[in-house]
Design an enzyme around this catalytic site. Sequence first.
Site, mmCIF file in Angstrom:
data_model
loop_
_atom_site.group_PDB
_atom_site.id
_atom_site.type_symbol
_atom_site.label_atom_id
_atom_site.label_comp_id
_atom_site.label_asym_id
_atom_site.label_seq_id
_atom_site.Cartn_x
_atom_site.Cartn_y
_atom_site.Cartn_z
ATOM 1 N N SER A 181 0.841 -1.192 0.000
ATOM 2 C CA SER A 181 0.000 0.000 0.000
ATOM 3 C C SER A 181 0.884 1.252 0.000
ATOM 4 C CB SER A 181 -0.950 -0.032 1.199
ATOM 5 O OG SER A 181 -1.977 0.913 1.051
ATOM 6 N N LYS A 233 -19.803 17.894 3.329
ATOM 7 C CA LYS A 233 -18.852 18.137 4.401
ATOM 8 C C LYS A 233 -18.691 16.878 5.250
ATOM 9 C CE LYS A 233 -16.136 20.310 7.204
ATOM 10 N NZ LYS A 233 -14.762 20.622 6.786
#
Length: 355
Positions: A181, A233
Amino acid sequence: MLSFLSDYGLFLAKTMTLVVAVLVFVLGLALIAGRNRKGGAAGEISVTSLNDQLEDMQSVLEQSVMDKDSYKQQMKEEAKREKAEAKARKKALKKGETVESSGRRLFVLDFDGDIKASDVEPLREEITAILTVASPEDEVVLRLESAGGLVHEYGLAASQLERIRAQKIPLTVCVDRVAASGGYMMACLADKLMAAPFAVVGSIGVVAQMPNFHKLLKKHDIDMEILTAGEFKRTLTMFGENTDKGRDKFVEELEDTHELFKEFVSGNRPQLDIRKVATGEIWFGKRALEHQLIDEICTSDDYLMQAARDADIFCVRYEEKKSLQERISDFAVHTGDSLMLRWWDRLYKSRLLSR
């Protein structure tokens, strides 16, 4: 039995008295240090020669396995040769001649990554120091170990390695255990990427997970209000009720991050079939080589030992100077651990003897 309990009680009382005394002493010094401390303590760069370490190891073993006369003769010959080399260098310097190094230079760094890529701070200092003296004829070797973590943290770590590439200095990355990763995001920047036979490589993917307690709160008649300005948001939440729209937006952001990850990897390793390897899968060293995720099967130990034959190798470390308060705190923790382990060991042995 009564004798054991009496001895145990006496020992425990002594131990507690000592622990309390140490803690009071440590607390007093910590308060004094805290008052005198002005800002954070700066760190420093330390450099050690791997060549010298290998020579010392070789010398110790030769002294053990060779007969005394042969070893003494070898030491005399080496001393004679070193003296002649030093004399030649000194003579050349007197004549104003340039004394060239015995070989190329390798600068070795270590990165042991956690989920927050905490090692990025010393890494940036180490790279800054190396860039002040390194040239394209030198080489930087990074011994990398990381299973990945936060995207922005590993993005910064990868950016530090890009500074080396920008100066045209060869970068070699050695993976002995894992570079997955975010770890592979760093590794793919290498001009030469090698891994141990069973090192874990890959995991070119993005994952996010969080628990949701909305049903539990609702069951107990607890309302959770989330107030935001901006449609997205807050897409998913741990305590509020998640919507399909918010969930879809969150997945869209994950997919976009994955695309950026794939573009970064394929840009640095164009030989990869990115569609085949960017599935989040991992591969061991040999399989990773077959998929061209790495360039060679080799451990960092083998690579550096071979390089030491014709290169000067320097291990570069950035070490933060600990304040008096921090040193005292570390000492207190170490002392407490030692006392507890010693107490437990004595108690365990006493139980065995009483049986």
